[in-house]
Design an enzyme around this catalytic site. Structure first.
Site, PDB file in Angstrom:
ATOM      1  N   GLU A   5     -17.135 -15.202 -13.578  1.00 29.48           N
ATOM      2  CA  GLU A   5     -17.240 -15.477 -15.013  1.00 29.48           C
ATOM      3  C   GLU A   5     -16.008 -14.884 -15.691  1.00 29.48           C
ATOM      4  OE1 GLU A   5     -19.559 -13.635 -18.824  1.00 29.48           O
ATOM      5  OE2 GLU A   5     -20.770 -13.936 -17.009  1.00 29.48           O
TER       6      GLU A   5
ATOM      7  N   LYS B 293     -29.571 -14.786 -20.546  1.00 22.21           N
ATOM      8  CA  LYS B 293     -28.972 -13.502 -20.183  1.00 22.21           C
ATOM      9  C   LYS B 293     -29.562 -12.411 -21.074  1.00 22.21           C
ATOM     10  CE  LYS B 293     -24.812 -12.102 -21.563  1.00 22.21           C
ATOM     11  NZ  LYS B 293     -23.361 -11.879 -21.656  1.00 22.21           N
TER      12      LYS B 293
END
Length: 209
Positions: free
Chosen positions: A37, A125
Site C-alpha cells: 500500500e 479498516k
C-alpha cells in the site's frame, strides 16, 4: 480481495519514491508478502505507484491515505488495484467501485463501520486500533460477523496473532515493517524480508488455532 485475505498483511509504505519502491516491494515479496500500500500524501507517490504497478509481477499494488474520489480515480488510473482511506468517505468508496478496484474504507465506531460497508466498501479498516486493542475487534465482530475488517495502527510481530485471532481478515503494518527513513542497504532489505517472513508465519499460526 482474495489476495488480501490470503496474505493477511498489508505493508503501508509512507514516503515511497520511484527509487525505493521496487527494492522494498521485492524484499517484501521475498519474505512472502505480495501486497504493498503506497500512501499518496507524499509528493511523487503516484509516480512510485505507477512504477510499481508496471514493473512488479505478482505484487498487488494499492493506494493509501486516499481522502476523496478524485484522488482515488487518479490512483486507480496509475495502477492501484485497491484504495485505502483513513475515514468513512462515501465519495471515495463509490469512485473506487465505479473503477473496479477494491475499497478499504476507514471506520472506528460501529456506525462508521456499518455505514462504510452498506455503501459498498469491500473491507473496513479499523483505525487507529492501537488505542483500543484486539478485544475491540472481537466486540465488533460478534454482532457484525459479515463485515470484513482490517486492523491498522500499532500492529507488530508481538501482537499480530492477537488481532488475527480476534477476527480481522488482515492487518496493515507501517514503519515497524518498512521504514523508508532508513538507508535501503542490502542488509536492511534482508531485514525487511526476514521480518516479513516472521509476520507471515505468525498469521498462519494464528489462523491454525
Amino acid at each position: 480481495m482474495d489476495d488480501i485475505k490470503e496474505t493477511g498483511i498489508i505493508p503501508v509504505i509512507r514516503g515511497a519514491t520511484v527509487e525505493n519502491i521496487i527494492p522494498i516491494a521485492r524484499a517484501l515479496k521475498k519474505g512472502g508478502i505480495n501486497i504493498i500500500e503506497i500512501t499518496v500524501e507524499a509528493p511523487g507517490a503516484l509516480a512510485a505507484l505507477e512504477k510499481a504497478a508496471n514493473e512488479l509481477e505478482g505484487v498487488l499494488v494499492g493506494a493509501g491515505t486516499v481522502l476523496d474520489g478524485e484522488t482515488a480515480r487518479s490512483a486507480i488510473l496509475s495502477g492501484a488495484k485497491f484504495i485505502v482511506s483513513p475515514s468513512t468517505s462515501i465519495e471515495t468508496i463509490q469512485m473506487t467501485k465505479r473503477y473496479g478496484a477494491v475499497s478499504i474504507a476507514g471506520g472506528l465506531t460501529p456506525t462508521e463501520i456499518v455505514t462504510a460497508f452498506e455503501n459498498g466498501a469491500d473491507f473496513v479498516k479499523v483505525f487507529p486500533i492501537s488505542i483500543f486493542g484486539p478485544n475491540y475487534i472481537k466486540s465488533i465482530k460478534d454482532p457484525l460477523p459479515q463485515i470484513p475488517l482490517i486492523a491498522t495502527g500499532g500492529i507488530n510481530i508481538e501482537n499480530i496473532e492477537d488481532y488475527i485471532r480476534a477476527g480481522v481478515e488482515a492487518v496493515g503494518i507501517g514503519s515497524s515493517l518498512v521504514n523508508v527513513k532508513k538507508h535501503l542497504t542490502d542488509s536492511y532489505l534482508l531485514e525487511i524480508a526476514h521480518h516479513a517472513s516472521l509476520l507471515v508465519a505468525a498469521v498462519k499460526k494464528a489462523r491454525a488455532k
